[in-house]
Design a protein around this motif. Structure first.
Motif, PDB file in Angstrom:
ATOM      1  N   GLN A 187       0.814  -1.208   0.000  1.00  0.00           N
ATOM      2  CA  GLN A 187       0.000   0.000   0.000  1.00  0.00           C
ATOM      3  C   GLN A 187       0.854   1.267   0.000  1.00  0.00           C
ATOM      4  O   GLN A 187       0.357   2.344  -0.285  1.00  0.00           O
ATOM      5  CB  GLN A 187      -0.940   0.010   1.217  1.00  0.00           C
ATOM      6  CG  GLN A 187      -0.270   0.273   2.558  1.00  0.00           C
ATOM      7  CD  GLN A 187       0.589  -0.859   3.122  1.00  0.00           C
ATOM      8  OE1 GLN A 187       0.661  -1.945   2.580  1.00  0.00           O
ATOM      9  NE2 GLN A 187       1.257  -0.585   4.226  1.00  0.00           N
ATOM     10  N   GLN A 188       2.138   1.143   0.290  1.00  0.00           N
ATOM     11  CA  GLN A 188       3.008   2.306   0.382  1.00  0.00           C
ATOM     12  C   GLN A 188       3.836   2.442  -0.895  1.00  0.00           C
ATOM     13  O   GLN A 188       4.382   1.462  -1.395  1.00  0.00           O
ATOM     14  CB  GLN A 188       3.936   2.173   1.588  1.00  0.00           C
ATOM     15  CG  GLN A 188       4.635   3.453   1.944  1.00  0.00           C
ATOM     16  CD  GLN A 188       5.321   3.348   3.308  1.00  0.00           C
ATOM     17  OE1 GLN A 188       5.330   2.292   3.930  1.00  0.00           O
ATOM     18  NE2 GLN A 188       5.874   4.437   3.752  1.00  0.00           N
ATOM     19  N   GLU A 189       3.913   3.655  -1.414  1.00  0.00           N
ATOM     20  CA  GLU A 189       4.743   3.893  -2.593  1.00  0.00           C
ATOM     21  C   GLU A 189       6.190   4.062  -2.141  1.00  0.00           C
ATOM     22  O   GLU A 189       6.569   5.092  -1.593  1.00  0.00           O
ATOM     23  CB  GLU A 189       4.286   5.137  -3.345  1.00  0.00           C
ATOM     24  CG  GLU A 189       5.062   5.339  -4.618  1.00  0.00           C
ATOM     25  CD  GLU A 189       4.615   6.567  -5.391  1.00  0.00           C
ATOM     26  OE1 GLU A 189       5.365   6.989  -6.277  1.00  0.00           O
ATOM     27  OE2 GLU A 189       3.532   7.104  -5.105  1.00  0.00           O
ATOM     28  N   LEU A 190       6.968   3.016  -2.346  1.00  0.00           N
ATOM     29  CA  LEU A 190       8.371   3.023  -1.951  1.00  0.00           C
ATOM     30  C   LEU A 190       9.230   3.338  -3.163  1.00  0.00           C
ATOM     31  O   LEU A 190       8.972   2.847  -4.257  1.00  0.00           O
ATOM     32  CB  LEU A 190       8.769   1.671  -1.363  1.00  0.00           C
ATOM     33  CG  LEU A 190       7.995   1.240  -0.129  1.00  0.00           C
ATOM     34  CD1 LEU A 190       8.377  -0.176   0.270  1.00  0.00           C
ATOM     35  CD2 LEU A 190       8.238   2.199   1.015  1.00  0.00           C
ATOM     36  N   ARG A 191      10.260   4.128  -2.942  1.00  0.00           N
ATOM     37  CA  ARG A 191      11.158   4.495  -4.036  1.00  0.00           C
ATOM     38  C   ARG A 191      12.585   4.146  -3.678  1.00  0.00           C
ATOM     39  O   ARG A 191      13.069   4.524  -2.615  1.00  0.00           O
ATOM     40  CB  ARG A 191      11.032   5.991  -4.311  1.00  0.00           C
ATOM     41  CG  ARG A 191       9.665   6.337  -4.848  1.00  0.00           C
ATOM     42  CD  ARG A 191       9.531   7.829  -5.110  1.00  0.00           C
ATOM     43  NE  ARG A 191       8.145   8.155  -4.891  1.00  0.00           N
ATOM     44  CZ  ARG A 191       7.685   8.980  -3.950  1.00  0.00           C
ATOM     45  NH1 ARG A 191       8.507   9.615  -3.174  1.00  0.00           N
ATOM     46  NH2 ARG A 191       6.410   9.189  -3.809  1.00  0.00           N
ATOM     47  N   ASP A 241      18.470   4.797   0.944  1.00  0.00           N
ATOM     48  CA  ASP A 241      18.447   3.641   0.053  1.00  0.00           C
ATOM     49  C   ASP A 241      17.043   3.497  -0.506  1.00  0.00           C
ATOM     50  O   ASP A 241      16.856   3.314  -1.698  1.00  0.00           O
ATOM     51  CB  ASP A 241      18.880   2.374   0.781  1.00  0.00           C
ATOM     52  CG  ASP A 241      20.384   2.319   0.983  1.00  0.00           C
ATOM     53  OD1 ASP A 241      21.128   2.944   0.205  1.00  0.00           O
ATOM     54  OD2 ASP A 241      20.818   1.644   1.928  1.00  0.00           O
ATOM     55  N   VAL A 242      16.050   3.595   0.364  1.00  0.00           N
ATOM     56  CA  VAL A 242      14.636   3.562  -0.009  1.00  0.00           C
ATOM     57  C   VAL A 242      13.908   4.541   0.890  1.00  0.00           C
ATOM     58  O   VAL A 242      14.256   4.717   2.057  1.00  0.00           O
ATOM     59  CB  VAL A 242      14.039   2.146   0.178  1.00  0.00           C
ATOM     60  CG1 VAL A 242      12.528   2.157   0.067  1.00  0.00           C
ATOM     61  CG2 VAL A 242      14.624   1.175  -0.821  1.00  0.00           C
ATOM     62  N   PHE A 243      12.896   5.184   0.334  1.00  0.00           N
ATOM     63  CA  PHE A 243      12.047   6.026   1.178  1.00  0.00           C
ATOM     64  C   PHE A 243      10.603   5.866   0.755  1.00  0.00           C
ATOM     65  O   PHE A 243      10.298   5.502  -0.380  1.00  0.00           O
ATOM     66  CB  PHE A 243      12.483   7.497   1.142  1.00  0.00           C
ATOM     67  CG  PHE A 243      12.196   8.213  -0.149  1.00  0.00           C
ATOM     68  CD1 PHE A 243      11.027   8.941  -0.304  1.00  0.00           C
ATOM     69  CD2 PHE A 243      13.096   8.154  -1.199  1.00  0.00           C
ATOM     70  CE1 PHE A 243      10.767   9.603  -1.496  1.00  0.00           C
ATOM     71  CE2 PHE A 243      12.852   8.810  -2.386  1.00  0.00           C
ATOM     72  CZ  PHE A 243      11.680   9.533  -2.538  1.00  0.00           C
TER      73      PHE A 243
END
Length: 126
Positions: free
Chosen positions: A30-34, A46-48
């Motif tokens: 459900q979370q847009e991780l980049r 590294d990822v947010f």
């Protein structure tokens, strides 16, 4: 499980990062991780998840095949300091390829910073 754990310890850092990113995407659909490309400087990311200039959740990956020693702890501290100079994270989560020692487990986590602006978690990827 021991053979998987051994393989995680043996992964090259870039492969460990890609593995962790895929795992995070599966665990947080459900979370847009980049994922942030680190070759040109990732400013401690590294990822947010969330808005980068809001209060993002930040994940930092560290692959230490020989455990978390004093030198590794300093690398981790620097990995925490760096995003704090550029962002105002809501949380900072450290993903390790190894287990923590009994001293850290007794306390619940390592204390890498006295900075109270964020909450920090340590997770061993196993």
């Amino acid at each position: 499980m021991d053979s998987l754990y051994q393989r995680l310890k043996e992964l090259a850092p870039d492969i460990f990062q890609r593995f962790c990113f895929q795992l995070l995407k599966e665990r947080h659909p459900q979370q847009e991780l980049r994922h942030v490309e680190g070759a040109s400087g990732d400013e401690g990311l590294d990822v947010f998840g969330g808005e980068l200039y809001g209060k993002p959740a930040i994940w930092q990956y560290k692959a230490f095949p020989n455990g978390v020693g004093n030198l590794s702890k300093e690398q981790i501290r620097e990995s925490l300091r760096t995003p704090l100079t550029h962002f105002s994270p809501a949380s900072w989560i450290l993903c390790l390829s190894v287990d923590l020692d009994t001293k850290a487990l007794r306390r619940g986590s390592y204390q890498f910073s006295d900075d109270r602006r964020i909450s920090g978690d340590v997770a061993a990827v196993r």
